[in-house]
Design an enzyme around this catalytic site. Structure first.
Site, PDB file in Angstrom:
ATOM      1  N   GLY A 149      -4.386   2.203  -9.822  1.00  0.00           N
ATOM      2  CA  GLY A 149      -4.228   0.960 -10.565  1.00  0.00           C
ATOM      3  C   GLY A 149      -3.151   0.176  -9.859  1.00  0.00           C
ATOM      4  N   HIS A 150      -3.546  -0.772  -9.068  1.00  0.00           N
ATOM      5  CA  HIS A 150      -2.563  -1.527  -8.299  1.00  0.00           C
ATOM      6  C   HIS A 150      -2.358  -2.898  -8.938  1.00  0.00           C
ATOM      7  CE1 HIS A 150      -3.269   1.137  -4.503  1.00  0.00           C
ATOM      8  NE2 HIS A 150      -2.688   1.755  -5.492  1.00  0.00           N
ATOM      9  N   ASP A 173       2.120   5.152  -8.418  1.00  0.00           N
ATOM     10  CA  ASP A 173       2.710   4.091  -9.241  1.00  0.00           C
ATOM     11  C   ASP A 173       4.050   3.617  -8.689  1.00  0.00           C
ATOM     12  OD1 ASP A 173       0.570   4.494 -11.051  1.00  0.00           O
ATOM     13  OD2 ASP A 173       1.665   6.163 -11.941  1.00  0.00           O
ATOM     14  N   LYS A 175       2.812   0.064  -4.832  1.00  0.00           N
ATOM     15  CA  LYS A 175       2.160  -0.162  -3.530  1.00  0.00           C
ATOM     16  C   LYS A 175       1.391  -1.471  -3.513  1.00  0.00           C
ATOM     17  CE  LYS A 175       0.065   3.806  -3.869  1.00  0.00           C
ATOM     18  NZ  LYS A 175       0.815   4.437  -4.953  1.00  0.00           N
ATOM     19  N   GLN A 187      -2.431   6.547  -5.025  1.00  0.00           N
ATOM     20  CA  GLN A 187      -1.671   7.686  -5.546  1.00  0.00           C
ATOM     21  C   GLN A 187      -0.407   7.880  -4.687  1.00  0.00           C
ATOM     22  OE1 GLN A 187      -5.389   8.530  -5.093  1.00  0.00           O
ATOM     23  NE2 GLN A 187      -5.437   7.345  -6.962  1.00  0.00           N
TER      24      GLN A 187
END
Ligand code: IMP
Length: 425
Positions: free
Chosen positions: A40-41, A13, A16, A225
């Protein structure tokens, strides 16, 4: 443009997605090489927010092809949903834009069930997984009882594999956890149908990437991650089940290490973590709450509130070593605006320059630096940043020993200060 690996330097988080999005303007391919839809990007484009869990963050660009490499674990439903959501937003994704490795392992209903049932059974000792089936799928991969994307395209092979695997899973699901048994016919039918929908995208991802290299193109490897969720180098056992470090980009995509030119580490200007496990600089007080509120620190995948704390220099310095970082992108600097003083963890008591094997007992040593009040979201050059903010960045840079070449001052694509040549080439 060189071939670049982008990795998180903390517990994920770090932002990225945004940095990959900025960099993907210049590359020919963006590759996911590990993890799955536990990621979750978040991207913000033209003021519109989109969260990608499985598709590479370059999917919004016309100039590059997105590759989901062999090292990724794929939930076919999630991939199809993301493709559909993009179509709903007017972006049709065809096989020219997306290649899915036939060797990537598939997340099946029993992986989802076991992830959830095991977490429930662990009670207070739970890892806090995303319950997306990631761990059980990687377990099966290592145990040589996994199902790969290519199997979904071959009915008799899929059935034979399921017949060999599912009875064992049911012994666990029903016998140990009193859960619902998995029906082989159901799974076979459903996953063959999903495979048929994915078939146009399935291909030789390795050949594809090597073709790009042969033509002189460049590749961006998008890590998911963060370094301290890595199954080898992270805060084990409170980690994810894949290697998240830069070295994994090669194994998870089939591109050799000699092809990697740059490794960019993404570091948030403070620290967050979702799920259980050590977090030396966690702030349980009002300031931690403030970071969560101002930074919108709620999981992009699960919605869980993230634990928040201060920048941990030894952690990021260790990430710089393990990943071989050549540059750092510092994100969410704007969230720190308004604080009188900002604590920075510069070491752990009694550890000197060494990094502890386990972080559980690490006691941070803090240095406080002056904060700043100004809103900085409009800044586009380092010279426009408040003086204390510039000093904060310079200080971190000096302590970590890696140049900070991109600073993010807001969620939008434009809210970015680019310093080094890498991001403008
Ligand atoms: P899993 O990857 O779902 O097995 O979860 C293992 C641990 O990694 C948990 O603490 C999760 O919260 C954490 N985790 C997994 N993916 C992400 C991510 O993309 N960002 C932050 N934490 C993650």
């Amino acid at each position: 443009m060189p071939n670049i690996v982008v990795v998180g330097t903390q517990w994920g988080d770090e932002g990225k997605g945004k940095v990959v999005d900025v960099l993907s303007r210049h590359v020919d391919a963006v590759v996911r090489f590990q993890g799955g839809n536990n990621a979750g990007h978040t991207l913000v484009v033209n003021g519109e927010q989109m969260v990608l869990h499985l598709l590479p963050s370059g999917i919004l660009r016309d100039n590059c092809v997105c590759v989901v490499g062999n090292g990724v674990v794929v939930d076919p439903r999630v991939m199809l949903e993301e493709i559909e959501e993009l179509a709903g937003r007017g972006r049709q994704i065809g096989p020219d834009q997306l290649v899915l490795s036939a060797r990537a392992h598939v997340i099946l209903p029993y992986h989802l069930a076991l992830d959830r049932l095991r977490e429930e059974a662990r009670g207070d000792a739970r890892i806090g997984t995303t319950c997306r089936g990631i761990g059980p799928t990687y377990e099966d991969k290592a145990a040589r009882r996994g199902i790969v994307v290519g199997d979904l395209l071959d009915a008799s092979r899929l059935r034979a594999r399921l017949e060999a695997i599912v009875p064992d899973k049911n012994r666990m699901i029903v016998g140990w956890f009193n859960g619902e048994p998995i029906d082989i016919d159901d799974v076979c039918e459903t996953y063959l149908a999903l495979g048929a929908q994915l078939a146009p995208f399935v291909g030789d991802s390795v050949g594809h990437l090597h073709g790009i290299q042969r033509r002189g193109g460049s590749i961006l490897f998008e890590g998911a991650q963060g370094t301290f969720l890595d199954v080898d180098h992270g805060t084990y056992p409170y980690v994810t089940s894949s290697n998240t470090v830069a070295g994994a980009a090669c194994a998870g995509s089939g591109v050799g290490p000699t092809a990697i030119d740059e490794v960019v580490g993404i570091a948030k200007a403070y620290t967050t973590r979702v799920g259980s496990g050590a977090f030396p600089t966690e702030d349980h007080g009002e300031l931690g709450e403030r970071l969560r509120r101002v930074g919108g620190e709620f999981g992009a995948t699960t919605g869980r509130p993230r634990r928040c704390g201060w920048f941990d220099v030894p952690l990021v310095r260790q990430a710089a070593r393990i990943n071989g970082l050549t540059r750092i992108a510092l994100t969410k600097l704007d969230v720190l605006s308004g604080l009188d003083e900002i604590p920075i963890c510069t070491g752990y008591e009694g550890m000197g320059d060494t990094f502890p094997d386990a972080l559980d007992n690490a006691v941070p040593i803090y240095e406080s630096v002056p904060g700043w009040k100004e809103d900085m979201r409009h800044c586009r050059h380092m010279s426009e940043l408040p003086a204390s903010c510039l000093r904060y960045v310079a200080h971190l840079e000096e302590l970590i020993g890696v140049p900070v070449e991109l600073v993010s001052v807001g969620p939008g694509r434009q809210e970015t200060i680019v310093r080094g040549d890498l991001f403008t080439r």
